[in-house]
Design a protein around this motif. Sequence first.
Motif, PDB file in Angstrom:
ATOM      1  N   PRO A   1       0.786  -1.235   0.175  1.00 18.73           N
ATOM      2  CA  PRO A   1       0.034  -0.122   0.012  1.00 18.73           C
ATOM      3  C   PRO A   1       0.867   1.395   0.172  1.00 18.73           C
ATOM      4  N   PRO A   2       0.459   2.275  -0.546  1.00 19.16           N
ATOM      5  CA  PRO A   2      -0.859   2.621  -1.403  1.00 19.16           C
ATOM      6  C   PRO A   2      -0.853   2.131  -2.824  1.00 19.16           C
ATOM      7  N   PHE A   3       0.391   1.370  -3.037  1.00 17.57           N
ATOM      8  CA  PHE A   3       0.446   1.046  -4.495  1.00 17.57           C
ATOM      9  C   PHE A   3      -0.460   0.015  -5.041  1.00 17.57           C
ATOM     10  N   GLU A   4      -0.847  -1.074  -4.126  1.00 24.02           N
ATOM     11  CA  GLU A   4      -1.424  -2.182  -4.477  1.00 24.02           C
ATOM     12  C   GLU A   4      -1.800  -3.077  -3.228  1.00 24.02           C
ATOM     13  N   TYR A   5      -2.898  -3.268  -2.808  1.00 22.37           N
ATOM     14  CA  TYR A   5      -3.235  -4.034  -1.445  1.00 22.37           C
ATOM     15  C   TYR A   5      -4.864  -4.343  -1.543  1.00 22.37           C
ATOM     16  N   VAL A   6      -4.983  -5.197  -0.556  1.00 28.83           N
ATOM     17  CA  VAL A   6      -6.430  -5.749  -0.619  1.00 28.83           C
ATOM     18  C   VAL A   6      -7.093  -4.941   0.284  1.00 28.83           C
ATOM     19  N   ALA A   7      -8.435  -4.568  -0.134  1.00 30.71           N
ATOM     20  CA  ALA A   7      -9.100  -3.540   0.627  1.00 30.71           C
ATOM     21  C   ALA A   7      -9.940  -4.751   1.444  1.00 30.71           C
TER      22      ALA A   7
ATOM     23  N   ASN B   1     -13.167  -5.294   1.583  1.00 32.18           N
ATOM     24  CA  ASN B   1     -14.019  -5.978   0.670  1.00 32.18           C
ATOM     25  C   ASN B   1     -13.490  -7.065  -0.069  1.00 32.18           C
ATOM     26  N   GLY B   2     -12.226  -7.224  -0.293  1.00 33.55           N
ATOM     27  CA  GLY B   2     -11.216  -8.192  -0.776  1.00 33.55           C
ATOM     28  C   GLY B   2     -10.873  -7.884  -2.082  1.00 33.55           C
ATOM     29  N   SER B   3     -11.349  -6.600  -2.665  1.00 33.22           N
ATOM     30  CA  SER B   3     -10.773  -6.432  -3.874  1.00 33.22           C
ATOM     31  C   SER B   3      -9.514  -5.622  -3.815  1.00 33.22           C
ATOM     32  N   ILE B   4      -8.662  -5.832  -5.011  1.00 33.07           N
ATOM     33  CA  ILE B   4      -7.182  -5.146  -4.862  1.00 33.07           C
ATOM     34  C   ILE B   4      -7.415  -3.792  -5.772  1.00 33.07           C
ATOM     35  N   ILE B   5      -6.821  -2.736  -4.733  1.00 33.14           N
ATOM     36  CA  ILE B   5      -6.976  -1.326  -4.982  1.00 33.14           C
ATOM     37  C   ILE B   5      -5.528  -0.820  -4.878  1.00 33.14           C
ATOM     38  N   GLY B   6      -5.502   0.631  -5.284  1.00 38.53           N
ATOM     39  CA  GLY B   6      -4.320   1.323  -5.054  1.00 38.53           C
ATOM     40  C   GLY B   6      -3.895   2.132  -6.199  1.00 38.53           C
ATOM     41  N   PHE B   7      -3.023   2.835  -6.092  1.00 36.83           N
ATOM     42  CA  PHE B   7      -2.321   3.757  -7.083  1.00 36.83           C
ATOM     43  C   PHE B   7      -1.929   2.951  -8.606  1.00 36.83           C
ATOM     44  N   ASP B   8      -1.480   2.012  -8.421  1.00 38.58           N
ATOM     45  CA  ASP B   8      -1.038   1.118  -9.649  1.00 38.58           C
ATOM     46  C   ASP B   8      -2.054   0.615 -10.247  1.00 38.58           C
ATOM     47  N   ILE B   9      -3.138   0.272  -9.507  1.00 39.52           N
ATOM     48  CA  ILE B   9      -4.554  -0.361  -9.957  1.00 39.52           C
ATOM     49  C   ILE B   9      -5.130   0.744 -10.650  1.00 39.52           C
TER      50      ILE B   9
ATOM     51  N   LEU C   1      -9.554  -5.348 -18.042  1.00 37.38           N
ATOM     52  CA  LEU C   1      -8.330  -5.769 -17.230  1.00 37.38           C
ATOM     53  C   LEU C   1      -8.521  -6.903 -16.017  1.00 37.38           C
ATOM     54  N   LYS C   2      -7.543  -7.780 -15.962  1.00 34.45           N
ATOM     55  CA  LYS C   2      -7.734  -8.723 -15.014  1.00 34.45           C
ATOM     56  C   LYS C   2      -6.418  -8.573 -14.169  1.00 34.45           C
ATOM     57  N   ILE C   3      -6.558  -8.778 -12.974  1.00 34.09           N
ATOM     58  CA  ILE C   3      -5.420  -8.648 -11.541  1.00 34.09           C
ATOM     59  C   ILE C   3      -5.104  -9.859 -11.153  1.00 34.09           C
ATOM     60  N   LYS C   4      -3.853 -10.302 -11.249  1.00 31.10           N
ATOM     61  CA  LYS C   4      -3.340 -11.506 -10.718  1.00 31.10           C
ATOM     62  C   LYS C   4      -2.651 -11.092  -9.281  1.00 31.10           C
ATOM     63  N   ASP C   5      -2.731 -11.493  -8.146  1.00 29.81           N
ATOM     64  CA  ASP C   5      -1.983 -11.228  -7.378  1.00 29.81           C
ATOM     65  C   ASP C   5      -0.789 -12.307  -6.921  1.00 29.81           C
ATOM     66  N   ILE C   6       0.520 -12.065  -7.100  1.00 29.48           N
ATOM     67  CA  ILE C   6       1.559 -13.104  -7.283  1.00 29.48           C
ATOM     68  C   ILE C   6       2.718 -12.266  -6.195  1.00 29.48           C
ATOM     69  N   ALA C   7       3.391 -12.990  -5.459  1.00 28.33           N
ATOM     70  CA  ALA C   7       4.258 -12.454  -4.632  1.00 28.33           C
ATOM     71  C   ALA C   7       5.318 -11.900  -5.563  1.00 28.33           C
TER      72      ALA C   7
ATOM     73  N   ALA D   1       3.658  -2.848 -10.394  1.00 31.31           N
ATOM     74  CA  ALA D   1       3.914  -3.492  -8.852  1.00 31.31           C
ATOM     75  C   ALA D   1       4.998  -2.809  -8.255  1.00 31.31           C
ATOM     76  N   ALA D   2       4.874  -1.403  -8.460  1.00 34.06           N
ATOM     77  CA  ALA D   2       5.841  -0.461  -7.901  1.00 34.06           C
ATOM     78  C   ALA D   2       7.311  -1.102  -8.478  1.00 34.06           C
ATOM     79  N   MET D   3       7.474  -1.589  -9.389  1.00 33.54           N
ATOM     80  CA  MET D   3       8.625  -2.249  -9.889  1.00 33.54           C
ATOM     81  C   MET D   3       9.814  -1.260 -10.292  1.00 33.54           C
ATOM     82  N   THR D   4      11.105  -1.311  -9.779  1.00 37.97           N
ATOM     83  CA  THR D   4      11.858  -0.382  -9.857  1.00 37.97           C
ATOM     84  C   THR D   4      12.649  -0.784 -11.354  1.00 37.97           C
ATOM     85  N   ILE D   5      12.921   0.251 -12.087  1.00 37.91           N
ATOM     86  CA  ILE D   5      13.602   0.049 -13.383  1.00 37.91           C
ATOM     87  C   ILE D   5      15.148  -0.385 -13.023  1.00 37.91           C
TER      88      ILE D   5
END
Length: 253
Positions: free
Chosen positions: A44-50, A52-60, A74-80, A98-102
């Motif tokens: 959070p706040p980039f991606e997290y489970v709200a 109600n169970g839905s995935i929300i955040g800045f990246d979403i 758009l489909k979202i898959k939650d993967i470590a 996923a807030a992934m650094t280049i």
Amino acid sequence: MKVKTLAIIVIIIAAGLAAGLIWYFYFGPGAKVVVVMGTSADFPPFEYVAENGSIIGFDIDIAKYIANKYGWTLKIKDIAFEGLIPALQAREIDMIVAAMTITSEREEVVDFSIPYYNASQGILIRAGEPDITKIEDLYGKKIGVQAGTTGENWAQENLADKCEIISYPRVYDALMALKAGYIDALILDEPVANYYSKTDAEIVKASYVIETGERYGIAVRQGETDFLGKINAALREMFETGYYDQLIAKWFG
Ligand code: GLN
């Protein structure tokens, strides 16, 4: 006879039209493109489970904007986090948001969009523990990191001979370990450290910030230049129209 011929012609035309429509909407240009986004929803706040169970955040919201612009579903898959690049290569997902650094290592295996966010590494400690104001304060401590991240890399490069470093696939497991006293400090992206320190009374952010100067990008498979071009055009549009600033205010304000 004439009526029968006419009926046959009408049936043939109708069947042809139906086949054409089916082709158009299922296989042709009218087909809905499904884009599967991979993310590690523990950031959070980039991606997290709200709640109600839905995935929300800045990246979403960013991914939704891109998908809406092109009419993609758009489909979202939650993967470590450490599993995201393998999932992309295995075609289980089409893009990583996923807030992934280049980084240059990652650029050897994926292609990145233009950067869309800047971040450094922050440190979380238990509330009430002495502050960490310099790197030496970390020496001798048990340090938690998320597996496969730039924070883990930094810790391995700078602390490996001074500390015990423990990698967790998920940030929430690392947070539990911190609260339980199993680790003394958790290194993770500063905006996420800020979020947790504000929302969880048991932990605080240390004043020492590791200035890594990272930039986040959206990752796609190498060579998917059309797809990446569309993502970049949508990002540019977000910057220019001010929608990006609205999202910053929404998630970081
Ligand atoms: N920005 C960091 C990285 O790319 C961490 C990302 C994350 O844990 N979601 O490694």
